[in-house]
Motif scaffolding. Structure first.
Motif, short mmCIF file in Angstrom:
data_model
loop_
_atom_site.label_atom_id
_atom_site.label_comp_id
_atom_site.label_asym_id
_atom_site.label_seq_id
_atom_site.Cartn_x
_atom_site.Cartn_y
_atom_site.Cartn_z
N UNK A 287 1.03 -1.50 -0.14
CA UNK A 287 -0.01 0.01 -0.09
C UNK A 287 0.79 1.23 -0.36
N UNK A 288 0.46 2.10 -0.66
CA UNK A 288 1.60 3.30 -1.09
C UNK A 288 0.59 4.58 -1.15
N UNK A 289 1.17 5.48 0.03
CA UNK A 289 -0.07 6.72 0.43
C UNK A 289 1.50 7.66 0.47
N UNK A 290 0.75 9.62 -0.65
CA UNK A 290 1.81 10.24 -0.58
C UNK A 290 2.54 10.65 1.20
N UNK A 291 1.82 11.03 2.40
CA UNK A 291 2.47 11.61 3.64
C UNK A 291 1.27 10.96 4.52
N UNK B 85 -0.01 -6.66 4.86
CA UNK B 85 0.63 -5.47 4.15
C UNK B 85 1.88 -4.73 4.38
N UNK B 86 2.45 -4.60 3.32
CA UNK B 86 3.53 -3.69 3.97
C UNK B 86 3.47 -2.16 2.79
N UNK B 87 3.96 -0.87 4.30
CA UNK B 87 3.30 0.36 4.15
C UNK B 87 4.39 1.65 3.49
N UNK B 88 3.89 1.82 2.48
CA UNK B 88 5.20 2.60 1.93
C UNK B 88 4.53 4.54 1.98
N UNK B 89 5.76 4.87 2.39
CA UNK B 89 4.57 7.07 2.69
C UNK B 89 6.05 7.56 2.36
N UNK C 94 6.92 1.64 8.73
CA UNK C 94 6.39 2.27 7.02
C UNK C 94 8.13 2.81 6.00
N UNK C 95 7.91 2.11 5.09
CA UNK C 95 9.26 2.45 4.44
C UNK C 95 8.25 3.79 3.59
N UNK C 96 9.35 4.37 3.79
CA UNK C 96 9.85 6.76 3.85
C UNK C 96 11.11 6.15 2.35
N UNK C 97 10.66 7.33 1.95
CA UNK C 97 11.43 7.96 0.76
C UNK C 97 12.21 8.67 1.56
N UNK D 189 -2.39 1.90 -4.33
CA UNK D 189 -1.76 3.53 -4.09
C UNK D 189 -2.85 4.66 -4.14
N UNK D 190 -3.05 5.05 -2.45
CA UNK D 190 -3.82 6.07 -2.34
C UNK D 190 -3.75 7.31 -2.51
N UNK D 191 -4.30 8.15 -4.14
CA UNK D 191 -3.33 9.21 -4.47
C UNK D 191 -4.43 9.69 -3.84
#
Length: 374
Positions: free
Chosen positions: A5-9, A30-34, A52-55, A91-93
């Motif tokens: 699952x990918x979310x912006x912030x 699920x793994x979560x990315x933000x 959470x895996x971040x950028x 993706x949650x966009x």
């Protein structure tokens, strides 16, 4: 299915995060990315206290305070997530999350809260409200938004299937990307509200204090009306709104869910002047038995039935809102509380779970069999 699952912030527990919360309940492994994760320890319950895996934006100077100002870097940042280990990417966009890179054997479904509103149809309103209509800074901002639109259009081709949070947003997706979208309304926790609670003599609005929410319009209208109004929320416009408010208006600032629930159950009516993509608070108000007086454009036209569960005023102006409140005061519309509650229950968490799970599983099965996705 291995799901990402990918979310912006992650900085609050607002509308889009409530959708992410329910997606994670459906897919607890699920793994979560933000791009960034600035949730406090007390806020992490809605993501199941998972890591959470971040950028790289997480580590840039002052990012906790000004991460939104790193918008020009966000397309690059979201493309750096390595999602190769997953079968399905959700993706949650509302900005750049749909721009993640996936392989042909991976299914990418994007739940869109809105295409980037300040880059598309609301660009001119955003520039005007930010004081960026002219000058060097305004010119640079326009250039950034131009290139952001180009990237946004290209990255839409990376999505296998679009989901929209309303018919209103489905139309925006078609306008921006020329792609159809399936509408699955966001989950609203209607069960937390008691709809038969006795009413008090005040109106209520619950909102972030940012320009497009038009809290100023509500304040100006109630300054004219002289009727009691309670406002819950905070944001960048706090000082301006506070200075405008007359003695009949109480500003409570940010409050807990319990306080919001209590006020929604007791208020005479709920005021909603914004043009929103969906708008969770009008549904919550109806669940609490509170008629909604709202600007009749955007997602609210799909959740509030004019003359039955609320009043939709036609223009986003002080006069239009004033006239709507006056018509409510004199009992022009018969707004039955049972109808309010019934309408709200059409947007329950269980309905979201059923529709979302069915959509994901059917789409994934068809994807594996090589069937068309749209």
């Amino acid at each position: 299915m291995r799901v990402a699952v990918v979310h912006e912030w992650l900085a609050s527990h607002a509308g889009s995060e409530k959708v992410v919360e329910q997606i994670l309940q459906l897919y607890p492994e699920a793994d979560l990315f933000s791009l960034v994760d600035f949730l406090s320890p007390e806020q992490r319950h809605f993501i199941g206290h998972r890591s959470v895996q971040t950028s790289f934006i997480q580590r840039l100077p002052f990012s906790k305070r000004v991460f939104r100002q790193y918008l020009p870097l966000m397309p690059l940042a979201v493309e750096q997530f390595d999602l190769s280990a997953y079968d399905v990417v959700i993706s949650s966009n509302h900005a750049v999350a749909k721009g993640v890179l996936t392989a042909p054997h991976q299914l990418h479904i994007s739940y869109v809260h809105t295409p980037i509103r300040y880059a598309w149809d609301l660009q001119h309103q955003y520039l005007r409200q930010a004081g960026l209509e002219g000058g060097l800074k305004g010119g640079i901002t326009r250039l950034i938004l131009h290139y952001l639109r180009l990237w946004d259009t290209v990255s839409a081709n990376r999505v296998d299937r679009f989901l929209a949070n309303s018919q209103f947003i489905a139309k925006r997706i078609w306008r921006a990307y020329r792609r159809p979208a399936t509408v699955i309304y966001p989950p609203v926790d209607v069960s937390r509200f008691e709809w038969q609670h006795p009413r008090d003599n005040f109106y209520l609005t619950v909102s972030r204090f940012v320009p497009y929410k038009r809290v100023d319009l509500t304040v100006e209208a109630f300054n004219q009306l002289g009727l009691p109004l309670v406002i819950i929320g905070d944001g960048s416009d706090w000082q301006r709104i506070k200075a405008m408010a007359g003695p009949n208006i109480r500003l409570l600032g940010k409050q807990t869910d319990a306080v919001v629930t209590d006020h929604m159950q007791r208020c005479k009516g709920f005021i909603f002047p914004a043009e929103e993509d969906f708008g969770i608070t009008p549904v919550e108000a109806q669940a609490a038995g509170s008629p909604v007086i709202a600007f009749g454009r955007g997602g609210v036209t799909e959740t509030v039935i004019h003359g039955k569960t609320g009043i939709l005023f036609p223009e986003q102006t002080v006069d239009s809102l004033v006239q709507a409140v006056k018509s409510f005061e004199v009992g022009m519309y018969e707004l039955n509380r049972e109808n309010l509650r019934y309408q709200a229950e059409q947007f329950s968490i269980q309905r979201f779970h059923d529709q979302f799970r069915t959509c994901i599983e059917q789409t994934y099965t068809g994807f594996l069999q090589g069937n068309p996705l749209e």
